[in-house]
Enzyme design. Structure first.
Site, PDB file in Angstrom:
ATOM      1  N   ARG A  54      38.418  33.564  40.016  1.00 30.42           N
ATOM      2  CA  ARG A  54      38.577  35.010  39.832  1.00 30.42           C
ATOM      3  C   ARG A  54      38.907  35.261  38.365  1.00 30.42           C
ATOM      4  O   ARG A  54      39.012  34.327  37.579  1.00 30.42           O
ATOM      5  CB  ARG A  54      39.618  35.624  40.803  1.00 30.42           C
ATOM      6  CG  ARG A  54      40.735  34.767  41.283  1.00 30.42           C
ATOM      7  CD  ARG A  54      41.796  34.447  40.280  1.00 30.42           C
ATOM      8  NE  ARG A  54      42.242  35.574  39.496  1.00 30.42           N
ATOM      9  CZ  ARG A  54      42.740  35.464  38.299  1.00 30.42           C
ATOM     10  NH1 ARG A  54      42.858  34.268  37.714  1.00 30.42           N
ATOM     11  NH2 ARG A  54      43.135  36.524  37.608  1.00 30.42           N
ATOM     12  N   GLY A  55      39.083  36.539  38.031  1.00 31.02           N
ATOM     13  CA  GLY A  55      39.235  36.911  36.633  1.00 31.02           C
ATOM     14  C   GLY A  55      37.863  37.289  36.090  1.00 31.02           C
ATOM     15  O   GLY A  55      36.872  36.585  36.337  1.00 31.02           O
ATOM     16  N   ALA A  56      37.817  38.395  35.361  1.00 32.51           N
ATOM     17  CA  ALA A  56      36.526  38.972  34.991  1.00 32.51           C
ATOM     18  C   ALA A  56      35.597  37.995  34.248  1.00 32.51           C
ATOM     19  O   ALA A  56      34.447  37.787  34.662  1.00 32.51           O
ATOM     20  CB  ALA A  56      36.761  40.250  34.183  1.00 32.51           C
ATOM     21  N   GLN A 203      48.893  36.897  41.648  1.00 34.98           N
ATOM     22  CA  GLN A 203      48.262  36.090  40.591  1.00 34.98           C
ATOM     23  C   GLN A 203      49.235  35.791  39.450  1.00 34.98           C
ATOM     24  O   GLN A 203      49.092  34.789  38.757  1.00 34.98           O
ATOM     25  CB  GLN A 203      47.020  36.815  40.020  1.00 34.98           C
ATOM     26  CG  GLN A 203      45.860  36.916  40.972  1.00 34.98           C
ATOM     27  CD  GLN A 203      45.836  38.265  41.664  1.00 34.98           C
ATOM     28  OE1 GLN A 203      46.879  38.810  41.997  1.00 34.98           O
ATOM     29  NE2 GLN A 203      44.664  38.795  41.905  1.00 34.98           N
ATOM     30  N   ASP A 244      39.239  44.280  33.441  1.00 34.08           N
ATOM     31  CA  ASP A 244      38.050  43.966  34.245  1.00 34.08           C
ATOM     32  C   ASP A 244      36.859  44.827  33.847  1.00 34.08           C
ATOM     33  O   ASP A 244      35.717  44.453  34.071  1.00 34.08           O
ATOM     34  CB  ASP A 244      38.363  44.126  35.729  1.00 34.08           C
ATOM     35  CG  ASP A 244      39.346  43.049  36.155  1.00 34.08           C
ATOM     36  OD1 ASP A 244      40.556  43.236  35.919  1.00 34.08           O
ATOM     37  OD2 ASP A 244      38.903  42.008  36.668  1.00 34.08           O
ATOM     38  N   ASN A 254      42.162  47.407  35.215  1.00 33.84           N
ATOM     39  CA  ASN A 254      42.755  46.077  35.352  1.00 33.84           C
ATOM     40  C   ASN A 254      43.473  46.034  36.703  1.00 33.84           C
ATOM     41  O   ASN A 254      43.501  47.017  37.461  1.00 33.84           O
ATOM     42  CB  ASN A 254      43.713  45.796  34.186  1.00 33.84           C
ATOM     43  CG  ASN A 254      44.101  44.329  34.093  1.00 33.84           C
ATOM     44  OD1 ASN A 254      43.247  43.462  34.109  1.00 33.84           O
ATOM     45  ND2 ASN A 254      45.384  44.030  34.030  1.00 33.84           N
ATOM     46  N   LYS A 255      44.071  44.901  36.995  1.00 37.20           N
ATOM     47  CA  LYS A 255      44.709  44.685  38.292  1.00 37.20           C
ATOM     48  C   LYS A 255      45.658  45.833  38.653  1.00 37.20           C
ATOM     49  O   LYS A 255      46.368  46.356  37.814  1.00 37.20           O
ATOM     50  CB  LYS A 255      45.455  43.354  38.257  1.00 37.20           C
ATOM     51  CG  LYS A 255      46.108  42.918  39.531  1.00 37.20           C
ATOM     52  CD  LYS A 255      45.201  42.915  40.730  1.00 37.20           C
ATOM     53  CE  LYS A 255      43.946  42.101  40.566  1.00 37.20           C
ATOM     54  NZ  LYS A 255      43.026  42.220  41.726  1.00 37.20           N
TER      55      LYS A 255
HETATM   56  O1  MRU Z   1      41.328  40.299  41.191  1.00 38.36           O
HETATM   57  P1  MRU Z   1      41.365  39.359  40.035  1.00 38.36           P
HETATM   58  O2  MRU Z   1      42.425  38.311  40.144  1.00 38.36           O
HETATM   59  O3  MRU Z   1      40.003  38.800  39.709  1.00 38.36           O
HETATM   60  O4  MRU Z   1      41.774  40.294  38.838  1.00 38.36           O
HETATM   61  C1  MRU Z   1      41.899  39.762  37.564  1.00 38.36           C
HETATM   62  C2  MRU Z   1      42.571  40.659  36.626  1.00 38.36           C
HETATM   63  O5  MRU Z   1      42.869  41.789  36.882  1.00 38.36           O
HETATM   64  C3  MRU Z   1      42.746  40.125  35.291  1.00 38.36           C
HETATM   65  O6  MRU Z   1      43.912  40.586  34.711  1.00 38.36           O
HETATM   66  C4  MRU Z   1      41.506  40.565  34.527  1.00 38.36           C
HETATM   67  O7  MRU Z   1      40.353  40.125  35.186  1.00 38.36           O
HETATM   68  C5  MRU Z   1      41.446  40.046  33.211  1.00 38.36           C
HETATM   69  S1  MRU Z   1      40.826  38.442  33.259  1.00 38.36           S
HETATM   70  C6  MRU Z   1      40.896  37.798  31.727  1.00 38.36           C
END
Ligand code: MRU
Length: 365
Positions: A54-56, A203, A244, A254-255
């Site tokens: 996960r993570g963008a 996370q 994201d 973002n999250k």
């Molecule tokens: O749902 P996730 O864990 O994929 O969300 C990730 C986030 O919100 C991160 O903070 C974001 O993707 C930045 S990743 C460098």
């Protein structure tokens, strides 16, 4: 980055067979380091949907490799377009996913089916390498923010608050929000991180705390609701978050919970920065609140929590009444007016059309 002295990336191609794809299963951290081998497009899509990866930026890179796996099975144009759509549908908010797949398709549409798989692996590797380089550059461009905070404090410890996991686990390497922190720590600055636990999936508590700990960066996990209090008492020098999707006007998705931290930072005069590689900027959107699609995830992520038992086992328990409904919007949008600025691979800029255009005249049009 290293885990117990061994260098890892979050996604890599098997050095032996040269085609299967490996990821660290992030649903098992921090309790176990489990490597998963992916051999077909369905497994890659599942890994993204189930958030094993996960993570963008990472889901962009993994989707690119997922398309490579798909092309090994069927390299026809029809199958390629279908499998790209299949991968794109796994998660809606992070634009890196669509960005990476569009880049792959642009490269591959004019390639003959016989040559497609090899070309796809080369393009996916380029996406991964560029992500590493961009995140390393974000670290360099973010470092002065921490150096300036240290100077203001006469060299005393700098406290940075972050939300969710925007570290190396969320990218191919280095991370976005954590890259300036790793860079400052490596340069010998005394930097400490307030790690928001980041309910519902934690996370922050599970992943950010783990990777900071493995790198030796001092950190403290706090409940998501603690940030405002810490800021009111002068215990946060700056906040750095990932993203994201960022609009051309600088709105930051973002999250979930990021927006509340930005409001608290604004009220307390705490600088609030978003660390953003250009692959996360959606140049087609202007109004993030109205236009960015927000992923709704399973209610069980809210009603249940997973953790380690005293006997070492890992279990999931329900914390809400059995009969209660739950809602789970996974992201929120922080309007640009609450964002002090963006840290990109090309430097820092104001979160605005003008700020982004100055750094990215080639993209902004
Ligand atoms: O749902 P996730 O864990 O994929 O969300 C990730 C986030 O919100 C991160 O903070 C974001 O993707 C930045 S990743 C460098």
């Amino acid at each position: 980055m290293k885990i117990d002295g061994v260098a890892y990336r979050s996604v890599w191609v098997d050095r032996g067979d040269g085609w299967s794809v490996h990821i660290i299963d992030q649903t098992k951290l921090p309790w176990a380091l489990k490597i998963v081998r992916l051999t077909d497009v369905a497994q890659a899509a599942h890994a993204i949907r189930a958030m094993q990866a996960r993570g963008a930026p990472l889901i962009g890179a993994l989707a690119a490799y997922g398309l490579c796996l798909a092309l090994r099975a069927d390299a026809s144009s029809e199958a390629m377009e279908r499998d790209a759509e299949f991968l794109a549908a796994t998660r809606p908010t992070a634009v890196n996913l669509r960005w990476a797949l569009d880049r792959m398709l642009t490269r591959l549409r004019n390639t003959s089916p016989a040559e497609r798989a090899a070309a796809a692996y080369a393009e996916a590797a380029a996406i991964a390498e560029e992500d590493v380089a961009q995140n390393e550059a974000i670290g360099r461009h973010g470092l002065p923010l921490i150096e300036e905070a240290a100077a203001r404090k006469g060299g005393r410890r700098v406290n940075v608050l972050t939300h969710c996991n925007a570290g190396w686990l969320a990218t191919v390497d280095w991370g976005t929000a954590l890259s300036p922190i790793y860079t400052a720590h490596n340069a010998g600055l005394d930097v400490h991180v307030w790690v928001d636990e980041t309910r519902p999936r934690n996370q922050g508590a599970a992943l950010t705390a783990w990777e900071l700990g493995k790198h030796g960066v001092p950190h403290t996990v706090v409940a998501d609701n603690a940030g405002g209090h810490l800021m009111q008492h002068g215990n946060v020098d700056l906040a750095i978050v990932g993203a994201d999707r960022v609009t051309r006007a600088g709105d930051v998705a973002n999250k979930i919970g990021t927006y509340l931290k930005a409001l608290a930072a604004h009220d307390n005069g705490v600088p609030f920065w978003a660390a953003v590689p250009s692959s996360t900027i959606d140049w087609t959107l202007s109004d993030g609140v109205a236009e960015i699609p927000i992923e709704e995830r399973a209610a069980t992520e809210v009603t249940d929590v997973t953790g380690r038992l005293p006997d070492g086992g890992v279990a999931t328990v329900r914390v809400a009444p059995q009969e209660s409904a739950a809602a789970n919007p996974a992201f929120d949008v922080t309007p640009a007016r609450l964002v002090t600025g963006l840290i990109t691979e090309r430097g820092r800029c104001e979160a605005s059309v003008a700020g982004l255009r100055a750094l990215f005249p080639d993209h902004a049009g």
